[in-house]
Enzyme design. Structure first.
Site, PDB file in Angstrom:
ATOM      1  N   TYR A   1      -7.502  14.576 -10.702  1.00 25.60           N
ATOM      2  CA  TYR A   1      -6.685  13.485 -11.233  1.00 25.60           C
ATOM      3  C   TYR A   1      -5.689  14.018 -12.257  1.00 25.60           C
ATOM      4  CZ  TYR A   1      -5.495   9.128 -13.632  1.00 25.60           C
ATOM      5  OH  TYR A   1      -4.824   8.072 -14.200  1.00 25.60           O
TER       6      TYR A   1
ATOM      7  N   LYS B   1      -1.361  13.971 -12.377  1.00 22.14           N
ATOM      8  CA  LYS B   1      -0.579  13.403 -13.471  1.00 22.14           C
ATOM      9  C   LYS B   1       0.349  14.450 -14.091  1.00 22.14           C
ATOM     10  CE  LYS B   1      -2.025   9.255 -13.043  1.00 22.14           C
ATOM     11  NZ  LYS B   1      -1.082   8.199 -12.597  1.00 22.14           N
TER      12      LYS B   1
ATOM     13  N   THR C   1      -9.616  -0.501 -18.802  1.00 23.00           N
ATOM     14  CA  THR C   1      -9.265  -1.319 -17.638  1.00 23.00           C
ATOM     15  C   THR C   1     -10.344  -1.254 -16.565  1.00 23.00           C
ATOM     16  OG1 THR C   1      -8.127   0.507 -16.497  1.00 23.00           O
ATOM     17  CG2 THR C   1      -6.817  -0.833 -18.038  1.00 23.00           C
TER      18      THR C   1
ATOM     19  N   ARG D   1     -12.888  18.861 -18.192  1.00 22.89           N
ATOM     20  CA  ARG D   1     -13.741  19.283 -17.094  1.00 22.89           C
ATOM     21  C   ARG D   1     -14.132  18.073 -16.229  1.00 22.89           C
ATOM     22  NH1 ARG D   1     -19.193  20.697 -20.610  1.00 22.89           N
ATOM     23  NH2 ARG D   1     -19.843  18.535 -20.977  1.00 22.89           N
TER      24      ARG D   1
ATOM     25  N   ASP E   1       0.867  -1.175   0.000  1.00 24.67           N
ATOM     26  CA  ASP E   1       0.000   0.000   0.000  1.00 24.67           C
ATOM     27  C   ASP E   1       0.901   1.222   0.000  1.00 24.67           C
ATOM     28  OD1 ASP E   1      -1.658   2.137   0.551  1.00 24.67           O
ATOM     29  OD2 ASP E   1      -2.671   1.197   2.251  1.00 24.67           O
TER      30      ASP E   1
END
Length: 263
Positions: free
Chosen positions: A145, A149, A182, A140, A55
């Site tokens: 996230y 990145k 995924t 938008r 983790d």
């Protein structure tokens, strides 16, 4: 070559672990929880893969990564673990944003710091960081996230320049995938529009927006992971890897055109 991968319980991380193991490399594949570890151990995977519970937000597990680097002579670290947090920046709980940065950025580089010393002692090593095309083409409701990145790519670029001053051959690479199927994107869409359904500025538009994004990703996503896994393999194994690998090519071109149009 021995390789440590985080976030290897599914998706791109697991596919990269399988590909590299099949090429004869030893892979230490970190997964998020004990439950996830139990699941992958119950499945059939390449014998060159050793799955461990890792983790990336757990202080003990972060130290474990450094111990694994020494114990198994890890030559390549691929920081892949991340969480998908989206939503409107006009109203998102900033604690969610902080937690996203903690998982996606701070933990990734903290583990890199923990595995780097034995690489320096050995005289060579590679640090590979998973970014995303969305960091270059923010959309938008994907702001939190996308920001993580973009931060990963920026910090990796800085580290890439610093590594030139090491008395060791330390290669730094960033990998930017586009949209691949995924399940990660779908979970992020449902998650953000879940908490935005009540009391949001955009409450009345949520059903339409959610449906539109699901349709968009269903069209955009590459169903096969081969192209992004090849990019990771090149970063891990080529004698002189590039700093940045982007896949799939069609989405990489689309991102360039988008950036050029809105510069």
């Amino acid at each position: 070559m021995n390789i440590l991968i985080t976030g290897a319980g599914s998706g791109i991380g697991l596919a990269a672990a399988e590909r590299l193991a099949a090429r004869g490399h030893g892979v230490i594949a970190g997964v998020h929880t004990q439950e996830q570890l139990d699941c992958v151990l119950a499945e059939k995977h390449h014998p060159n893969i050793l799955f461990v519970k890792l983790d990336v937000t757990d202080p003990v597990d972060k130290l474990l990564a450094g111990e694994l680097a020494r114990m198994f002579d890890i030559e390549v670290y691929f920081g892949n673990a991340s969480v998908g947090t989206g939503g409107s920046m006009a109203e998102i709980d900033m604690d969610l944003v902080r937690q996203t940065f903690e998982t996606n950025v701070f933990s990734m580089f903290e583990i890199a710091q923990n595995v780097l010393p034995p690489m320096l002692e050995r005289g060579h090593g590679r640090l590979i960081f998973m970014s995303s095309l969305i960091g270059e083409v923010p959309l938008r409701f994907f702001g939190p996230y996308a920001a993580t990145k973009a931060a990963i790519a920026t910090l990796a670029r800085s580290l890439h320049q610093e590594a030139a001053l090491f008395d060791a051959d330390i290669r730094i690479t960033v990998v930017l995938p586009g949209a691949y199927h995924t399940g990660f994107n779908q979970r992020m869409i449902d998650g953000k529009f879940g908490w935005m359904r009540e009391g949001s500025y955009f409450e009345d538009d949520i059903p339409k927006l959610c449906k539109r994004e699901h349709v968009l990703f269903n069209v955009m996503e590459k169903k096969r992971l081969a192209s992004i896994v090849r990019a990771v393999e090149k970063a891990a194994t080529k004698p002189h890897p590039r700093f940045k690998y982007v896949a799939p090519p069609s989405q990489a071109l689309g991102a360039k055109l988008y950036v050029a149009a809105f510069r």
